[in-house]
Design a protein around this motif. Structure first.
Motif, PDB file in Angstrom:
ATOM      1  N   PHE A  68     -10.471   4.786  -4.264  1.00  0.00           N
ATOM      2  CA  PHE A  68      -9.628   3.623  -4.546  1.00  0.00           C
ATOM      3  C   PHE A  68      -8.651   3.326  -3.417  1.00  0.00           C
ATOM      4  CE2 PHE A  68      -7.434   7.129  -6.834  1.00  0.00           C
ATOM      5  CZ  PHE A  68      -6.207   7.086  -6.204  1.00  0.00           C
ATOM      6  N   GLN A  69      -8.446   4.293  -2.510  1.00  0.00           N
ATOM      7  CA  GLN A  69      -7.578   4.022  -1.359  1.00  0.00           C
ATOM      8  C   GLN A  69      -8.312   3.128  -0.357  1.00  0.00           C
ATOM      9  OE1 GLN A  69      -8.220   7.112  -2.518  1.00  0.00           O
ATOM     10  NE2 GLN A  69      -6.321   8.229  -2.815  1.00  0.00           N
ATOM     11  N   ASP A  70      -7.617   2.743   0.713  1.00  0.00           N
ATOM     12  CA  ASP A  70      -8.265   1.857   1.680  1.00  0.00           C
ATOM     13  C   ASP A  70      -9.168   2.617   2.641  1.00  0.00           C
ATOM     14  OD1 ASP A  70      -6.190   3.008   3.158  1.00  0.00           O
ATOM     15  OD2 ASP A  70      -5.930   1.253   4.417  1.00  0.00           O
ATOM     16  N   SER A  71      -9.060   3.935   2.630  1.00  0.00           N
ATOM     17  CA  SER A  71      -9.947   4.726   3.488  1.00  0.00           C
ATOM     18  C   SER A  71     -10.162   6.082   2.832  1.00  0.00           C
ATOM     19  CB  SER A  71      -9.302   4.914   4.862  1.00  0.00           C
ATOM     20  OG  SER A  71      -9.924   6.001   5.537  1.00  0.00           O
ATOM     21  N   PRO A  72     -11.375   6.635   3.021  1.00  0.00           N
ATOM     22  CA  PRO A  72     -11.625   7.955   2.427  1.00  0.00           C
ATOM     23  C   PRO A  72     -10.663   9.023   2.950  1.00  0.00           C
ATOM     24  CG  PRO A  72     -13.434   7.291   3.889  1.00  0.00           C
ATOM     25  CD  PRO A  72     -12.564   6.087   3.687  1.00  0.00           C
ATOM     26  N   ARG A 127      -7.431  -2.098   7.068  1.00  0.00           N
ATOM     27  CA  ARG A 127      -7.503  -1.239   8.264  1.00  0.00           C
ATOM     28  C   ARG A 127      -8.872  -0.601   8.446  1.00  0.00           C
ATOM     29  NH1 ARG A 127      -1.856   1.689   6.721  1.00  0.00           N
ATOM     30  NH2 ARG A 127      -2.836   1.342   4.714  1.00  0.00           N
ATOM     31  N   ASP A 128      -9.900  -1.218   7.871  1.00  0.00           N
ATOM     32  CA  ASP A 128     -11.246  -0.638   7.976  1.00  0.00           C
ATOM     33  C   ASP A 128     -11.664  -0.417   9.434  1.00  0.00           C
ATOM     34  OD1 ASP A 128     -11.289  -0.747   5.290  1.00  0.00           O
ATOM     35  OD2 ASP A 128     -12.810  -2.329   5.109  1.00  0.00           O
ATOM     36  N   VAL A 185      -2.662  -4.689   4.285  1.00  0.00           N
ATOM     37  CA  VAL A 185      -3.617  -5.157   5.288  1.00  0.00           C
ATOM     38  C   VAL A 185      -4.913  -4.347   5.212  1.00  0.00           C
ATOM     39  CG1 VAL A 185      -1.795  -5.889   6.878  1.00  0.00           C
ATOM     40  CG2 VAL A 185      -2.751  -3.585   7.089  1.00  0.00           C
ATOM     41  N   ASP A 192     -11.605   3.114  10.497  1.00  0.00           N
ATOM     42  CA  ASP A 192     -12.732   3.937  10.030  1.00  0.00           C
ATOM     43  C   ASP A 192     -13.955   3.717  10.931  1.00  0.00           C
ATOM     44  OD1 ASP A 192     -11.406   5.105   7.890  1.00  0.00           O
ATOM     45  OD2 ASP A 192     -11.954   3.519   6.481  1.00  0.00           O
ATOM     46  N   ASP A 227       0.828  -1.200   0.000  1.00  0.00           N
ATOM     47  CA  ASP A 227       0.000   0.000   0.000  1.00  0.00           C
ATOM     48  C   ASP A 227       0.862   1.250   0.000  1.00  0.00           C
ATOM     49  OD1 ASP A 227      -2.783  -0.374  -0.111  1.00  0.00           O
ATOM     50  OD2 ASP A 227      -2.797  -1.208   1.923  1.00  0.00           O
ATOM     51  N   HIS A 228       0.465   2.243  -0.755  1.00  0.00           N
ATOM     52  CA  HIS A 228       1.187   3.517  -0.791  1.00  0.00           C
ATOM     53  C   HIS A 228       0.345   4.470  -1.605  1.00  0.00           C
ATOM     54  CE1 HIS A 228       2.547   3.309  -5.102  1.00  0.00           C
ATOM     55  NE2 HIS A 228       1.969   2.158  -4.911  1.00  0.00           N
ATOM     56  N   ASP A 229       0.484   5.751  -1.395  1.00  0.00           N
ATOM     57  CA  ASP A 229      -0.166   6.691  -2.309  1.00  0.00           C
ATOM     58  C   ASP A 229       0.592   8.011  -2.368  1.00  0.00           C
ATOM     59  OD1 ASP A 229      -1.944   7.385  -4.261  1.00  0.00           O
ATOM     60  OD2 ASP A 229      -3.476   8.145  -2.913  1.00  0.00           O
ATOM     61  N   SER A 274     -14.716   1.748  -0.107  1.00  0.00           N
ATOM     62  CA  SER A 274     -13.300   2.030  -0.368  1.00  0.00           C
ATOM     63  C   SER A 274     -12.678   0.859  -1.113  1.00  0.00           C
ATOM     64  CB  SER A 274     -12.557   2.361   0.920  1.00  0.00           C
ATOM     65  OG  SER A 274     -12.914   1.469   1.916  1.00  0.00           O
ATOM     66  N   ARG A 275     -11.450   1.060  -1.580  1.00  0.00           N
ATOM     67  CA  ARG A 275     -10.797   0.106  -2.494  1.00  0.00           C
ATOM     68  C   ARG A 275     -11.741  -0.304  -3.620  1.00  0.00           C
ATOM     69  NH1 ARG A 275      -5.568  -1.416  -0.336  1.00  0.00           N
ATOM     70  NH2 ARG A 275      -5.569  -1.846   1.890  1.00  0.00           N
ATOM     71  N   GLY A 319      -1.468   7.339  -6.955  1.00  0.00           N
ATOM     72  CA  GLY A 319      -2.679   6.770  -7.535  1.00  0.00           C
ATOM     73  C   GLY A 319      -3.551   7.768  -8.278  1.00  0.00           C
ATOM     74  N   MET A 322      -1.024   5.638   4.119  1.00  0.00           N
ATOM     75  CA  MET A 322      -1.316   4.396   3.397  1.00  0.00           C
ATOM     76  C   MET A 322      -0.159   3.385   3.512  1.00  0.00           C
ATOM     77  SD  MET A 322      -3.794   4.021   0.589  1.00  0.00           S
ATOM     78  CE  MET A 322      -4.180   2.546  -0.351  1.00  0.00           C
TER      79      MET A 322
END
Ligand SMILES: Cc1cc2nc3c(=O)[nH]c(=O)nc-3n(C[C@H](O)[C@H](O)[C@H](O)COP(=O)(O)OP(=O)(O)OC[C@H]3O[C@@H](n4cnc5c(N)ncnc54)[C@H](O)[C@@H]3O)c2cc1C
Ligand code: SF4
Ligand code: FES
Lengths: 254, 658
Positions: free
Chosen positions: B63-67, A122-123, A120, A126, A60-62, B186-187, B240, A70
């Motif tokens: 598209f990320q894992d969280s907003p 990580r929801d 992984v 949230d 994961d990365h952004d 998400s994702r 991204g 991320m």
């Protein structure tokens, strides 16, 4: 700054998906520049793997600027690697030398299942925010921004807590997989501000309840979280959370 | 044909009148209306939260894992608002005027005026949410100044303003998730737009974890998918960031506005080598306190600190005495390029200039602190120590980041910086209501073209994203949906959904079956090189024509030789990247066409054939006072529509920052 090149051995966790078991695989990379970031080194490795007809390593990365939260690699036994106050993406290869072996794993915690290789889920974080990590104010209701003066020191402390990027390194570092540092950062950010006051009590109780429900462990004050936190979130926040929690619980009990 | 639906009446009354007369949807009916929001950056998160609060049934995607991780999080310097808390002469009119002028007279007056009007509400809203903006000792909000203005109107939170604003919007969004008004995906990546009877009615997404394609219905679709700076491969955008959502909409009928308008930011950490995956911004706010210079002597190889004061050329202060280091970005970037091209660049690559804090660190902050603490006759060392503390508080995270990346300490030696691609003013064409040329399809934030003309002023993107999401779309969307209350949710078994999903599936299968030899990344890098060299900071007819041919060839090669490992029905980041790069290639061609067509210079679009004697951008208002709205016709085939720009309030002139 002097630049140099290095050859490295990487032991990286590979795992196809949530439901399969993973294992370490060994890779070699050559001529890595000390000017590269750690993730750029992974880019080189992945290009090499694609060239060889293999599957690249998922991670994961952004933003690659240390702010989105991320990136999440557990490097040589430490979340985000050897540099203090630094995310994986901001770690640079100057931290390593020619011939090093580097072991890279995903975050490990029951509440953060591995999705693939180093990624992984990580929801849970949230959902903890959903439980109360906000101020209930609908759009359009606000009064003038300067009508609520806030002591500079308080505002600065709130900002320092709000700097948490939600990366989860604190959980990965903790032997109990506790999410206390993350939760306390949010509780503190909002509790320190007058705007957060009305929901102070329910917020802390609900967020803690959700944290427990997600399967994060208890906090035993070892401080491993603070030591690895890339944003240097302070343990003071946990102390503040405990105080908030006790006073809220006392009131609710009545 | 292109109707921008600007309300009648005097400029400063348009928005108020619009709000007073707009159609409304009653609360009971809102519950029955579903709205799709693609993207959860400042624009998307604020829109989803605000619409959820109103009672619409919202579905949001990222598209990320969280907003919370949208690219907006990376914004550093600040957000503008016409609060005039500094009593320095700011007003809604001035913010409006600065933005129009900064955009080199290529933005729509009515939109920009509305933006300036609602800017003040944004700050109030954010403060109420608990956004910890910087404050003065008296507890009131602090401001800093940004480029292209002479007032201090920028609100900030150290060098992490975007983070704090996005966390505010994210928390508002999560609150609506908890209340059941917003469902968050998400994702998930949108890969197609579904249009039924001429109206946007849904999307096809790929679940990035399982690889499955999903169909989602909405009475309206809002694209808040950000900018497309990554068409240049190297940019300050997150890895991204991509154009795919906007591009799919474009191919389904949404016009693309001013695609060639790209912002090159003057202060970024320079490229070091081929391994570079992205470029890092050093916020414009640093130009408040940093002075930009190069040596007066060509090829001067001395270290920065060894070059005496009188041998330094503070070229911005020299060329633009009125604005100095705070000229707009396009002007500052070109000036840096000019110095480097002329042989005055610094560092190993000679593609860099200095951004130096020493002067203000000592003279501005050091002295002020010494005075505050009652230290008389402080020595240099004390001044430096005191100054450093203040600078650390203002920009600490940026200085740390610089040091981590370059290994140099910017408190001691000047930063080396160079321009880099940063923002795209172009985007989906929208009318006053933010609706694209497809009915029921809206575009908000950086993915629309609307407010910044040919050059965006610093700290105005965050303002626009939140203005669109919190304060504009809640009104304009109702005006459309009021006529749609009788429409029942369309089942996703409808043939339009079938067809859209089929086209996505076929495209993915085609990509996977190429099984070529070259990686997606290598194509992206090659595209970036073409774009940077021929459609970058300076453009000319010949280069653009060459670029178009080169991109068409690259496209052919991509579809014959790309190699995507892995499977379709699983998590596959290479496949996701391939989908995005394929769209970038097509967009690159359109950008070059647009740049070729616009044979004038304006703002960030610099055609070498069109400059003043002093090398400034020379507009041709007689021929180009319009928005280019490109209509997709087929492969490499577009039709140009023009929206004429009419200036009622401001008289366009040659921009002057001297
Ligand atoms: C380093 C940096 C610093 C900046 N600093 C400032 C500043 O100080 N002040 C200022 O005003 N501006 C600044 N900007 C500009 C500003 O940050 C952006 O223009 C703005 O944040 C864009 O917001 P957005 O909501 O439009 O899009 P983004 O924040 O880019 O969000 C895009 C969203 O769309 C989603 N998305 C995209 N495509 C898809 C798809 N196909 N399917 C599903 N989801 C998708 C993403 O997941 C994301 O949630 C800066 C920009 C950069 C790069
Ligand atoms: S507290 Fe620190 S380590 Fe934990 S999520 Fe926040 S930033 Fe990451
Ligand atoms: S990639 Fe964003 S914090 Fe590392």
């Amino acid at each position: 700054m002097e630049h140099y090149n290095m050859n490295l051995t990487l032991k990286v966790w590979k795992q196809k998906n949530k439901d399969t078991r993973g294992s370490f695989e060994t890779f070699h990379v050559k001529d890595i520049s000390s000017e590269m970031s750690f993730l750029e080194m992974f880019d080189v490795l992945n290009e090499q793997l694609i060239e060889e007809g293999k599957e690249p390593i998922a991670f994961d990365h952004d933003c690659r600027e240390g702010i989105c939260g991320m990136c999440s690699m557990y490097i040589n036994g430490r979340p985000h690697g050897p540099w203090h106050g630094t995310t994986t993406c901001q770690l640079h290869m100057r931290a390593f030398k020619d011939g090093d072996t580097i072991v890279v794993e995903p975050w490990r915690a029951n509440a953060f299942p591995v999705l693939k290789d180093l990624m992984v889920d990580r929801d849970a974080f949230d959902r903890i925010i959903q439980a109360g990590g906000f101020i209930s104010v609908n759009t359009g209701n606000a009064q003038d921004g300067n009508s609520i003066p806030i002591e500079k020191e308080k505002a600065d402390q709130a900002f320092a807590a709000a700097a948490c990027i939600g990366c989860g390194a604190c959980v990965a570092a903790c032997k109990n997989s506790s999410a206390m540092l993350f939760v306390s950062a949010k509780v503190s950010h909002l509790a320190l501000l007058p705007q957060g006051d009305p929901e102070k009590k329910t917020r802390v109780l609900n967020m803690i309840a959700q944290m427990d429900k997600e399967g994060f462990g208890a906090c035993t004050n070892t401080g491993a979280c603070e030591a690895v936190c890339p944003k240097e979130i302070s343990l003071d926040n946990i102390a503040r959370l405990n105080k908030e929690y006790l006073s809220a619980a006392a009131v609710i009990d009545k | 044909m292109l109707d921008s639906k600007i309300p009648a009446g005097p400029l400063e009354k348009k928005w108020e009148d619009y709000k007073g007369h707009v159609k409304l949807v009653n609360p009971a009916n809102k519950r029955k209306l579903e709205v799709i929001v693609v993207g959860t950056g400042l624009a998307g998160a604020s829109a989803a939260a605000a619409l959820g609060e109103l009672g619409y049934q919202v579905k949001a995607y990222c598209f990320q894992d969280s907003p919370r991780r949208a690219h907006s999080i990376a914004a550093q310097g600040g957000i503008n608002a016409a609060k005039n808390y500094q009593n320095d002469g700011d007003s809604v009119f001035r913010l409006f005027y600065d933005t129009i002028k900064g955009g080199d007279y290529r933005a729509r007056e009515a939109n920009v005026h509305r933006l300036a009007e609602v800017s003040v509400n944004i700050i109030d809203q954010c403060v109420a949410q608990g956004v910890p903006f910087a404050r003065e000792y008296g507890g009131l909000l602090n401001n800093r100044s940004f480029g292209g203005t002479q007032v201090k109107r920028t609100f900030y939170a150290a060098g992490q303003t975007g983070q704090q604003l996005l966390i505010g919007a994210y928390q508002a969004l999560e609150r609506q998730v908890a209340l059941g008004n917003v469902k968050m995906y998400s994702r998930h990546e949108m890969l197609e737009l579904v249009v039924i009877d001429g109206k946007a009615r849904g999307i096809i997404c790929r679940n990035l974890v399982t690889g499955e394609l999903e169909r989602h219905f909405g009475h309206a679709v809002l694209l808040c998918s950000g900018g497309y700076g990554n068409v240049f491969y190297l940019s300050t955008n997150a890895m991204g960031s991509n154009v795919t959502a906007a591009w799919k909409a474009h191919k389904k009928g949404a016009f693309f506005g001013n695609p060639c308008f790209t912002q090159i930011h003057p202060t970024c950490i320079p490229v070091t080598g081929d391994h570079q995956s992205k470029l890092t911004l050093m916020s414009e706010s640093l130009r408040n306190d940093g002075r930009i210079w190069v040596p007066k002597k060509k090829d001067d190889n001395r270290r920065a600190n060894d070059i005496p004061e009188d041998e330094r050329d503070y070229y911005l202060e020299r060329r633009y005495p009125a604005f100095g280091n705070l000229v707009p970005r396009d002007v500052a970037s070109r000036a840096a390029k000019e110095r480097c091209d002329a042989g005055y660049g610094v560092g190993t690559t000679k593609q860099a200039v200095y951004l130096d804090f020493k002067y203000n660190l000592i003279n501005k902050y050091g002295r002020a602190e010494a005075n505050k603490q009652g230290i008389t006759n402080p020595d240099q060392e004390t001044l430096i120590r005191l100054g450093k503390e203040v600078v650390k508080e203002e920009y600490g995270n940026l200085f740390d980041m610089y040091e981590k990346i370059t290994g140099e300490n910017p408190y001691e030696v000047p930063m080396r910086i160079y321009p880099a691609v940063h923002y795209t003013m172009g985007g989906l064409w929208v009318d006053y209501e933010l609706m694209t040329s497809v009915k029921g399809l809206y575009a908000l934030g950086e993915c629309n073209f609307s407010d910044h003309g040919a050059n965006r002023l610093g700290a105005s993107a965050l303002m626009q994203g939140l203005a669109d999401g919190y304060f504009v779309i809640p009104y304009t969307l109702g005006n459309y949906l009021a006529d749609d209350i009788a429409t029942k949710p369309i089942p996703t078994t409808h043939e339009a959904f079938e067809a859209a999903e089929k086209s996505v599936r076929e495209r993915i299968d085609t990509l996977m079956n190429i099984k070529g030899k070259q990686s997606v990344e290598s194509f992206h890098k090659r595209l970036g090189k073409i774009m940077w060299n021929k459609c970058g900071m300076a453009r000319n007819e010949q280069g653009l024509k060459e670029a178009i041919v080169e991109i068409q060839e690259l496209k052919k090669e991509f579809w014959q030789d790309v190699r995507i490992p892995g499977e379709v029905g699983e998590m596959n980041p290479e496949l996701d990247k391939a989908n995005r790069v394929a769209d970038f290639i097509e967009l690159g061609e359109l950008m070059c066409r647009d740049a070729l067509e616009r044979a004038e210079s304006c703002g960030g679009h610099f055609r070498e054939e069109s400059q003043t004697e002093e090398g400034e951008a020379l507009r041709h208002d007689d021929r180009f006072m319009f928005v280019s709205a490109w209509e997709y016709k087929g492969d490499s085939d577009w039709n140009l529509n023009k929206e004429e720009l009419k200036y009622e309030m401001i008289k366009p002139t040659q921009r002057n920052y001297k």
